[in-house]
Design an enzyme around this catalytic site. Structure first.
Site, PDB file in Angstrom:
ATOM      1  N   CYS A  11      -1.494  -5.305  13.343  1.00  0.00           N
ATOM      2  CA  CYS A  11      -1.785  -5.556  14.749  1.00  0.00           C
ATOM      3  C   CYS A  11      -1.133  -6.868  15.172  1.00  0.00           C
ATOM      4  CB  CYS A  11      -3.287  -5.619  14.970  1.00  0.00           C
ATOM      5  SG  CYS A  11      -3.748  -6.071  16.667  1.00  0.00           S
TER       6      CYS A  11
ATOM      7  N   CYS B 116       6.381  -2.346 -20.475  1.00  0.00           N
ATOM      8  CA  CYS B 116       6.003  -2.650 -21.856  1.00  0.00           C
ATOM      9  C   CYS B 116       4.495  -2.912 -21.959  1.00  0.00           C
ATOM     10  CB  CYS B 116       6.805  -3.849 -22.359  1.00  0.00           C
ATOM     11  SG  CYS B 116       6.309  -5.426 -21.647  1.00  0.00           S
TER      12      CYS B 116
ATOM     13  N   CYS C  30      -4.406  -9.464  16.256  1.00  0.00           N
ATOM     14  CA  CYS C  30      -5.331 -10.018  15.245  1.00  0.00           C
ATOM     15  C   CYS C  30      -4.754 -10.009  13.844  1.00  0.00           C
ATOM     16  CB  CYS C  30      -6.647  -9.262  15.268  1.00  0.00           C
ATOM     17  SG  CYS C  30      -6.520  -7.560  14.666  1.00  0.00           S
TER      18      CYS C  30
ATOM     19  N   CYS D 135     -11.694 -11.440 -17.895  1.00  0.00           N
ATOM     20  CA  CYS D 135     -12.479 -11.465 -16.651  1.00  0.00           C
ATOM     21  C   CYS D 135     -13.139 -10.126 -16.329  1.00  0.00           C
ATOM     22  CB  CYS D 135     -11.597 -11.884 -15.486  1.00  0.00           C
ATOM     23  SG  CYS D 135     -10.357 -10.650 -15.024  1.00  0.00           S
TER      24      CYS D 135
END
Length: 105
Positions: free
Chosen positions: A12, A73, A15, A63
């Site tokens: 957009c 690879c 925004c 994590c």
């Protein structure tokens, strides 16, 4: 008003919100439109999707974020910055240490 359409995205001009031009939902990086729709309806569907094909989808041992291997690879760099061997999921502090491990394995 200006707008940009590129690589399946609409931005957009006012925004700067990004929209998928295929399904007209928000951008859903790494997911197809169908997968995104399933996740919106049932958040647990993502967990089932990851388990459907464990050869190509695993979790980072550092994590725990879900990762998918498409090609290339066995060296993987996670978003958290850790380097790992896709085959055995050992993680390393550097890319060179990971490649050394893969050469010796």
């Amino acid at each position: 008003m200006e707008y940009k359409v590129s690589k399946g995205r609409f931005e957009c001009g006012l925004c700067h919100a990004l929209t998928c031009t295929k399904c007209h939902n928000g951008i859903h990086e790494g997911l197809t439109c169908d997968m995104y729709e399933r996740v919106k309806k049932d958040e647990d569907s993502m967990l089932r999707w990851i388990k459907e094909d464990p050869q190509n989808r695993k979790s980072c041992p550092v994590c725990n974020i879900s990762i998918e291997k498409i090609d290339g690879c066995y060296h993987i760099t996670c978003k958290c910055g850790s380097h790992m061997c896709w085959k055995c999921l050992k993680y390393f502090s550097s890319m060179s240490a990971c490649y050394e491990h893969m050469a010796n394995a």
